[in-house]
Design an enzyme around this catalytic site. Structure first.
Site, PDB file in Angstrom:
ATOM      1  N   ASN A   9       0.861  -1.186   0.000  1.00 61.04           N
ATOM      2  CA  ASN A   9       0.000   0.000   0.000  1.00 61.04           C
ATOM      3  C   ASN A   9       0.895   1.233   0.000  1.00 61.04           C
ATOM      4  O   ASN A   9       1.468   1.577   1.023  1.00 61.04           O
ATOM      5  CB  ASN A   9      -0.899  -0.024   1.254  1.00 61.04           C
ATOM      6  N   TRP A  10       0.976   1.864  -1.159  1.00 61.25           N
ATOM      7  CA  TRP A  10       1.896   3.010  -1.278  1.00 61.25           C
ATOM      8  C   TRP A  10       1.301   4.312  -0.749  1.00 61.25           C
ATOM      9  O   TRP A  10       1.998   5.333  -0.702  1.00 61.25           O
ATOM     10  CB  TRP A  10       2.315   3.191  -2.744  1.00 61.25           C
ATOM     11  N   LYS A  11       0.008   4.294  -0.436  1.00 64.67           N
ATOM     12  CA  LYS A  11      -0.657   5.515   0.061  1.00 64.67           C
ATOM     13  C   LYS A  11      -0.385   6.673  -0.918  1.00 64.67           C
ATOM     14  O   LYS A  11      -0.341   6.430  -2.126  1.00 64.67           O
ATOM     15  CB  LYS A  11      -0.196   5.828   1.494  1.00 64.67           C
ATOM     16  N   HIS A  95      -9.552   1.331   4.458  1.00 60.70           N
ATOM     17  CA  HIS A  95      -8.296   1.510   5.184  1.00 60.70           C
ATOM     18  C   HIS A  95      -8.539   2.496   6.328  1.00 60.70           C
ATOM     19  O   HIS A  95      -9.324   3.437   6.203  1.00 60.70           O
ATOM     20  CB  HIS A  95      -7.211   2.035   4.241  1.00 60.70           C
ATOM     21  N   GLU A  97      -7.035   4.950   7.358  1.00 55.65           N
ATOM     22  CA  GLU A  97      -6.877   6.372   7.003  1.00 55.65           C
ATOM     23  C   GLU A  97      -8.121   6.898   6.294  1.00 55.65           C
ATOM     24  O   GLU A  97      -8.474   8.073   6.436  1.00 55.65           O
ATOM     25  CB  GLU A  97      -5.604   6.554   6.147  1.00 55.65           C
ATOM     26  N   GLU A 165      -5.598  -4.683  10.403  1.00 54.78           N
ATOM     27  CA  GLU A 165      -4.538  -3.713  10.684  1.00 54.78           C
ATOM     28  C   GLU A 165      -4.889  -2.945  11.950  1.00 54.78           C
ATOM     29  O   GLU A 165      -5.709  -2.022  11.922  1.00 54.78           O
ATOM     30  CB  GLU A 165      -4.404  -2.719   9.531  1.00 54.78           C
ATOM     31  N   GLY A 171       2.207   2.440  10.617  1.00 54.03           N
ATOM     32  CA  GLY A 171       3.156   3.535  10.453  1.00 54.03           C
ATOM     33  C   GLY A 171       3.839   3.963  11.742  1.00 54.03           C
ATOM     34  O   GLY A 171       4.477   5.013  11.784  1.00 54.03           O
ATOM     35  N   SER A 208       3.270  -1.975  10.388  1.00 49.50           N
ATOM     36  CA  SER A 208       4.707  -2.016  10.664  1.00 49.50           C
ATOM     37  C   SER A 208       5.361  -3.361  10.324  1.00 49.50           C
ATOM     38  O   SER A 208       6.286  -3.798  11.025  1.00 49.50           O
ATOM     39  CB  SER A 208       4.980  -1.613  12.117  1.00 49.50           C
ATOM     40  N   GLY A 229       2.833  -0.948   4.281  1.00 48.71           N
ATOM     41  CA  GLY A 229       2.916   0.455   3.893  1.00 48.71           C
ATOM     42  C   GLY A 229       4.364   0.870   3.695  1.00 48.71           C
ATOM     43  O   GLY A 229       4.974   0.620   2.661  1.00 48.71           O
ATOM     44  N   GLY A 230       4.951   1.483   4.722  1.00 48.05           N
ATOM     45  CA  GLY A 230       6.288   2.065   4.637  1.00 48.05           C
ATOM     46  C   GLY A 230       7.344   1.166   4.007  1.00 48.05           C
ATOM     47  O   GLY A 230       8.098   1.604   3.126  1.00 48.05           O
TER      48      GLY A 230
HETATM   49  P1  PGA Z   1       2.760   0.418   7.614  1.00 46.76           P
HETATM   50  O1  PGA Z   1       1.306   0.661   6.925  1.00 46.76           O
HETATM   51  O2  PGA Z   1       3.293  -0.878   7.048  1.00 46.76           O
HETATM   52  O3  PGA Z   1       3.558   1.600   7.205  1.00 46.76           O
HETATM   53  O4  PGA Z   1       2.517   0.328   9.081  1.00 46.76           O
HETATM   54  C1  PGA Z   1       0.421  -0.404   6.717  1.00 46.76           C
HETATM   55  C2  PGA Z   1      -0.851   0.092   6.077  1.00 46.76           C
HETATM   56  O5  PGA Z   1      -1.304   1.205   6.407  1.00 46.76           O
HETATM   57  O6  PGA Z   1      -1.457  -0.598   5.246  1.00 46.76           O
END
Ligand code: PGA
Length: 244
Positions: A9-11, A95, A97, A165, A171, A208, A229-230
């Site tokens: 997930n590159w956001k 998600h 967010e 999640e 994050g 994470s 994500g990251g």
């Molecule tokens: P993260 O994000 O790996 O940076 O914690 C995961 C996500 O939001 O899907």
């Protein structure tokens, strides 16, 4: 050995040029037998570049969001139908967010999952509790509501993927403890069983995930892969996860 899914997930990161550059290196370095286990969710502005870069591979891709109508006067929205026509396989729904910053509700998630299924795109429904909810021992109540409010609306059991999640692990560098992951995933599986969803429905863990914790997390029962994500933004760190 379980066959895990690795979703990136590159956001709101990377532009089309950076996307093209990433895939040139990633395609060279990913062992070809893993291609079908990998899924990318780039920003909507990079989907055309992604589709072109991945066209000759079995690597899949999807959008980070869709609207619950496929066309019409809905300025700024994304059509699941168009994602399908472009060759996309997935759409992320709900998600944290989207829930937190864009006010998306369980009712909206249900409508998005329905429209994705109806056009033949697999919805990846994201669920998870906040730290306050966990501390108040409400994790299972929250997860159950987030799942049931959506799946009770569905006429068909597939395609669907769930991504668990915990909001406090996204994050933050704080990954959930294996025991917490086991408990949550087992609970999600039981809930899905109650509604007769197949055991093959994948439940991914996100929050994470890194190369250093992916092996242990991937060995936990009912963990069928990761939403990353990251650590998915760099070829090296994402490949470490895909190689566990
Ligand atoms: P993260 O994000 O790996 O940076 O914690 C995961 C996500 O939001 O899907």
């Amino acid at each position: 050995m379980k066959k895990l899914l690795f979703a990136a997930n590159w956001k709101l990161n990377k532009n089309p040029a950076q996307t093209k550059f990433f895939f040139e290196e990633f395609k060279q370095k990913l062992p070809s037998h893993l291609q079908e286990q990998v899924i990318f969710f780039p920003p909507a502005t990079n989907l055309e570049t992604t589709a072109a870069a991945l066209a000759s591979t079995s690597i899949k891709w999807g959008s980070q969001n869709c609207y619950f109508q496929t066309q019409g006067a809905f300025t700024g929205e994304i059509s699941a139908q168009t994602i399908k026509e472009m060759g996309g396989h997935f759409v992320l729904v709900g998600h944290s967010e989207r829930r937190q910053y864009f006010g998306e509700t369980d009712e909206m998630m249900a409508r998005k999952v329905l429209v994705a299924q109806s056009v033949g795109v697999t919805p990846m429904l994201c669920i998870g509790e906040t730290l306050e909810e966990r501390k108040a021992n409400k994790t299972n109540v929250v997860l159950k509501k987030q799942i049931v409010e959506v799946i009770k609306q569905l006429a068909i059991k597939a395609p669907l993927v769930i991504a668990y999640e915990p909001v406090w692990a996204i994050g933050t560098g704080v990954v959930a403890e294996p025991a917490q992951v086991l408990e949550a995933h087992a609970f999600i599986r039981t809930t899905l069983n109650e509604f007769s969803f197949p055991e093959t429905l994948p439940i991914l863990y996100g929050g994470s995930v890194k190369g250093s914790n992916a092996k242990e997390l991937g060995s936990i029962p009912h963990v069928n892969g990761f939403l990353v994500g990251g650590a998915s933004l760099e070829v090296k760190s994402f490949l470490e996860i895909c190689s566990v």
